[in-house]
Write an enzyme that holds these catalytic residues in place. Structure first.
Site, PDB file in Angstrom:
ATOM      1  N   LYS A  81      38.910  11.652   7.956  1.00  7.82           N
ATOM      2  CA  LYS A  81      37.481  11.960   7.776  1.00  7.82           C
ATOM      3  C   LYS A  81      36.919  12.601   9.046  1.00  7.82           C
ATOM      4  O   LYS A  81      36.153  13.563   8.998  1.00  7.82           O
ATOM      5  CB  LYS A  81      36.700  10.678   7.438  1.00  7.82           C
ATOM      6  CG  LYS A  81      36.969  10.159   6.024  1.00  7.82           C
ATOM      7  CD  LYS A  81      36.420   8.747   5.788  1.00  7.82           C
ATOM      8  CE  LYS A  81      36.859   8.188   4.443  1.00  7.82           C
ATOM      9  NZ  LYS A  81      36.497   6.793   4.193  1.00  7.82           N
TER      10      LYS A  81
ATOM     11  N   GLN B 274      34.002   1.687   7.211  1.00  9.02           N
ATOM     12  CA  GLN B 274      35.171   1.704   6.334  1.00  9.02           C
ATOM     13  C   GLN B 274      35.398   0.311   5.731  1.00  9.02           C
ATOM     14  O   GLN B 274      35.439  -0.688   6.445  1.00  9.02           O
ATOM     15  CB  GLN B 274      36.407   2.171   7.132  1.00  9.02           C
ATOM     16  CG  GLN B 274      37.681   2.302   6.322  1.00  9.02           C
ATOM     17  CD  GLN B 274      37.665   3.459   5.313  1.00  9.02           C
ATOM     18  OE1 GLN B 274      36.901   4.409   5.444  1.00  9.02           O
ATOM     19  NE2 GLN B 274      38.509   3.370   4.303  1.00  9.02           N
TER      20      GLN B 274
ATOM     21  N   ASP C  24      27.797   6.898   1.944  1.00 10.68           N
ATOM     22  CA  ASP C  24      28.678   6.337   0.911  1.00 10.68           C
ATOM     23  C   ASP C  24      27.920   6.107  -0.401  1.00 10.68           C
ATOM     24  O   ASP C  24      28.532   5.987  -1.459  1.00 10.68           O
ATOM     25  CB  ASP C  24      29.204   4.965   1.359  1.00 10.68           C
ATOM     26  CG  ASP C  24      30.527   5.038   2.100  1.00 10.68           C
ATOM     27  OD1 ASP C  24      31.389   5.819   1.678  1.00 10.68           O
ATOM     28  OD2 ASP C  24      30.689   4.274   3.072  1.00 10.68           O
TER      29      ASP C  24
HETATM   30  N1  GUN Z   1      37.308   2.168   1.463  1.00 10.29           N
HETATM   31  C1  GUN Z   1      37.927   2.786   0.441  1.00 10.29           C
HETATM   32  N2  GUN Z   1      37.180   3.812  -0.029  1.00 10.29           N
HETATM   33  C2  GUN Z   1      36.052   3.830   0.723  1.00 10.29           C
HETATM   34  C3  GUN Z   1      34.901   4.654   0.721  1.00 10.29           C
HETATM   35  O1  GUN Z   1      34.743   5.583  -0.090  1.00 10.29           O
HETATM   36  N3  GUN Z   1      33.967   4.357   1.680  1.00 10.29           N
HETATM   37  C4  GUN Z   1      34.111   3.328   2.568  1.00 10.29           C
HETATM   38  N4  GUN Z   1      33.129   3.110   3.436  1.00 10.29           N
HETATM   39  N5  GUN Z   1      35.171   2.549   2.570  1.00 10.29           N
HETATM   40  C5  GUN Z   1      36.131   2.797   1.670  1.00 10.29           C
END
Ligand code: GUN
Length: 297
Positions: A52, A96, A119
Site C-alpha cells: 500500500k 491494518q 477504509d
Molecule cells: N485487513 C484485511 N483487509 C483490510 C482492509 O481492507 N483494511 C484494513 N484496515 N485492514 C485489512
C-alpha cells in the site's frame, strides 16, 4: 470462452485515472497523505501494508508509515490515531486489521475521524453506505464493482450470492449491490458458515462473490454454466516450493473456470483492486478536506 478478469490491468487504469485529480490537488498546493498503522508480526499483513505504501509513492500520495510492536498498550495506538486525526498532512488513516487481541478493533475504528476513514469502516461511514449516501466505499467491495464494470457485467436484476459476512467485505458488498445505483440494483443472498445448503444457493447465482477465507471452498460443481465468479479470498496453503506456500482463493480456480463466463484469478484479481481503491479513497478524502474539485475515475 471464459474471460479471466485481469485485476492488475483494471487497477492500473484506476491508478492512471487518478493522475488528473492528484495533479489538480498539486496545483492547489495539496499533496494527498495516507497514514498506515501496522501493529502485527503477521508476514501477510506486513506485505499488504508495504505494498500500500509503495502504491502511494508511485502515484504521488505521501505515505506516512507507523509500526507498533504488537505488545504496545492499546492506549498508545488510540493516541497515535488521535495525533493522526489532528495532522493536516494526513488525509487518510488505515489501521491494518487484525490488531492484537488486547486491542478492541471497534474502539480503534471509532477513534478514526470519519472524514479520514479511507477504509470506510467507521460506524458513521457504514451507516451512510447503508443509507445510500456513501462517503467512502470499503476498498474491496468497491474494487469488485469496478471489476464487474470492466467486463460489462450488469448487476441490475442479477442474482448475486455473496459468500461471507465479514465487516470488511461481505456486509458492505451486499449493501452496495442492493443500492439503487447503476452498479447496484441486484438481488443479493448472503451465505455464511451456518448456511444450510451453500451449493444450492451458489448454483442459483448469476454472480458469486466468494469472501469467506476458506481455501478453494467453491468448486465448479457448485456453479451453473456462465456464472461470473469473483474470488476475494487470499489463503496461504503449504506448497512444495521455495517459499513453502502458495496463494489460493476461496474458489477452486480450475474447476470453476470450466463453468464460469468470467472469473478472477488469485493472485492478480481482486487484490490489486483493493489497493487501487484505497488510493481512490485517499484522493477523495484529500479533495474533500481541502475543498478542491476533482474528477475521480
Ligand atoms: N485487513 C484485511 N483487509 C483490510 C482492509 O481492507 N483494511 C484494513 N484496515 N485492514 C485489512
Amino acid at each position: 470462452m471464459t474471460t479471466i478478469i485481469d485485476g492488475n490491468a483494471v487497477a492500473e487504469e484506476i491508478r492512471s485515472g487518478l493522475t488528473d485529480a492528484i495533479d489538480a490537488l498539486e496545483d492547489a498546493g495539496v499533496k494527498p497523505g495516507l497514514a498506515t498503522v501496522l501493529m502485527s508480526d503477521d508476514p501477510a499483513s506486513q506485505t499488504y501494508v508495504s505494498m500500500k505504501q509503495r502504491d502511494c509513492e508511485e502515484v504521488g500520495i505521501e505515505a506516512f508509515d507507523y509500526e507498533l510492536d504488537p505488545d504496545t498498550p492499546a492506549d498508545e495506538l488510540y493516541s497515535l490515531v488521535d495525533d493522526l486525526n489532528a495532522d493536516d498532512d494526513v488525509h487518510g488513516i488505515l489501521v491494518q486489521m487484525p490488531v492484537p487481541d488486547h486491542v478492541d478493533d471497534r474502539t480503534v475504528l471509532r477513534r478514526i475521524d470519519p472524514a479520514k476513514d479511507v477504509d470506510g469502516f467507521h460506524p458513521e461511514n457504514v451507516g451512510r453506505l447503508v443509507a445510500g449516501d456513501a462517503r467512502f466505499k470499503p476498498c474491496t467491495p468497491h474494487g469488485v464493482q469496478k471489476l464487474l464494470a470492466s467486463v460489462d457485467v450488469e448487476t441490475e436484476g442479477a442474482d448475486v450470492v455473496v459468500v461471507g459476512r465479514s465487516d470488511i467485505v461481505g456486509k458492505p458488498m451486499a449493501n452496495l449491490l442492493i443500492q439503487k445505483a447503476d452498479d447496484g440494483n441486484a438481488t443479493v443472498t448472503v451465505c455464511h458458515s451456518r448456511t444450510k445448503d451453500l451449493a444450492a444457493k451458489t448454483r442459483e447465482a448469476d454472480i458469486v462473490v466468494a469472501a469467506v477465507g476458506v481455501p478453494e471452498l467453491i468448486t465448479g460443481d457448485m456453479l451453473s454454466e456462465d456464472t461470473v465468479v469473483i474470488d476475494v479470498g487470499v489463503n496461504r496453503v503449504d506448497a512444495d516450493n521455495e517459499k513453502g506456500y502458495k496463494l489460493v482463493g476461496d474458489v477452486e480456480f480450475d474447476s470453476a473456470k470450466e463453468k464460469a463466463s468470467a472469473i478472477t484469478p488469485v493472485p492478480g484479481g481482486v487484490g490489486p483492486m483493493t489497493r487501487a481503491m484505497l488510493l481512490w479513497n485517499t484522493v477523495k478524502a484529500a479533495a474533500e478536506a481541502e475543498g478542491v474539485d476533482v474528477d475521480l475515475p
